[in-house]
Design an enzyme around this catalytic site. Sequence first.
Site, PDB file in Angstrom:
ATOM      1  N   ASP A 246      -1.823   2.275  -4.583  1.00 50.70           N
ATOM      2  CA  ASP A 246      -3.119   2.578  -3.985  1.00 50.70           C
ATOM      3  C   ASP A 246      -4.156   1.579  -4.482  1.00 50.70           C
ATOM      4  OD1 ASP A 246      -2.103   4.762  -2.609  1.00 50.70           O
ATOM      5  OD2 ASP A 246      -2.501   6.138  -4.268  1.00 50.70           O
TER       6      ASP A 246
ATOM      7  N   HIS B 163       0.814  -1.217   0.000  1.00 47.98           N
ATOM      8  CA  HIS B 163       0.000   0.000   0.000  1.00 47.98           C
ATOM      9  C   HIS B 163       0.847   1.267   0.000  1.00 47.98           C
ATOM     10  CE1 HIS B 163      -3.699   2.072   0.020  1.00 47.98           C
ATOM     11  NE2 HIS B 163      -4.402   1.189   0.689  1.00 47.98           N
TER      12      HIS B 163
END
EC number: 2.3.1.12
Length: 539
Positions: free
Chosen positions: A516, A512
């Site tokens: 995204d 992450h």
Amino acid sequence: MASRIINHSKKLKHVSALLRRDHAVAVRCFSNSTHPSLVGREDIFKARLNYSSVERISKCGTGNVTMLSGISTTSTKLSSPMAGPKLFKEFISSQMRSVRGFSSSSDLPPHQEIGMPSLSPTMTEGNIARWLKKEGDKVAPGEVLCEVETDKATVEMECMEEGFLAKIVKEEGAKEIQVGEVIAITVEDEDDIQKFKDYTPSSDTGPAAPEAKPAPSLPKEEKVEKPASAPEAKISKPSSAPSEDRIFASPLARKLAEDNNVPLSSIKGTGPEGRIVKADVEDFLASGSKETTAKPSKQVDSKVPALDYVDIPHTQIRKVTASRLAFSKQTIPHYYLTVDTCVDKMMGLRSQLNSFQEASGGKRISVNDLVIKAAALALRKVPQCNSSWTDEYIRQFKNVNINVAVQTENGLYVPVVKDADKKGLSTIGEEVRFLAQKAKENSLKPEDYEGGTFTVSNLGGPFGIKQFCAVINPPQAAILAIGSAEKRVVPGTGPDQYNVASYMSVTLSCDHRVIDGAIGAEWLKAFKGYIETPESMLL
């Protein structure tokens, strides 16, 4: 000093090359300030050397001299995609070197200590799989000395200079040898071999020896404690209470307490600094506390069945896999995206292509080959997923190199198919089969698994796993987990019509910090498009 070293051995060809290239820098290489001068002049070594190794001239007179030389690994080339300023400095600062020693002892002639090389960026230790040379054998440049089991594969270690193998320090099968630790000795003259029969390698911690001389202060402390032991015992009794996490007791006291099932925390020590001594345990037992602590433990012990087990030693690849995957789960914020893809059209195209392959005598194309191709093209379309995280920036790779997980009896390997987006399906299939075979034979070389930018793991075809989440292979930012294909009933065109179609579940694990959620979803959409419209992969 430089001329003295060069005259010592006519075989130091790389030193001569360095002198011709840049005399001033080469002279600094023969001084004690070697490493600072190397940091700014990495271009010299990239231009002249196709391996990375550091040779240290030990004890030449009264000083130490450092220079570059070679243990050729046939693998860790500075021109590889993994090489760069950071990696080069890591190799320079590592202890991968051969040491030419002008021993201070008159009994030892000039010799070369060959250290365990660093054959991959993640390697910290290695094992000696097999010696191909025996003590007393003559060695020449390019000849293989031994096979080294690294954290990834078994790699041949070659000799760089002509001479004789005088001493094998680490025997065949030796394990957990630290990078830089001496594994063998070579000499130039055959007559010098016998002089190294009882040779012990020089210690790398030699300079630290003078710093260890403050040891005489320890007896002084003991002398102070002994005469003051009686009064100190009274003062130090309260201090033993706060340190509940650590209880000081003599070995005899611990043994006596253990034999009688007495917890040391229930005994008050009367020795120096609150230390529990034998007399304290005996006094506790005499007070009648023995019965209350011993009986319950005997009942518990009688009910515990004996376990039958076998301890399996860790292999090098198992230790590295455990270390890297633990590091991945502890430092990379994983999240997972799953999508179902219809594979009917892909299976149809595969059948057609395999008909052509069989007619032309080629190898069959597998589902995994199509998956690798689709993943590579999706990475080209969504390059944010073809990236890696660093503390200063996100590195986005221009090459699409796909690691393919291969399970073997020795452990899990991830060889790489480089530039998979630019290769045809038959080429991808040939490379995967070739690399998988090398992995099973434990003969992968560093260039076979280094430089990957994305990983594909398939447990569907071989094992029938419907869906799973894979652990990211650091420093990559994503890994694709492929499940098995299964037939499902799906709605047809009419209200009461139903069709049967084959669907495959795929799960993308993402870092992450780099990818995204929307970017990961965009990549899966592109991947699904290639799988469900496979003709587009041929454009």
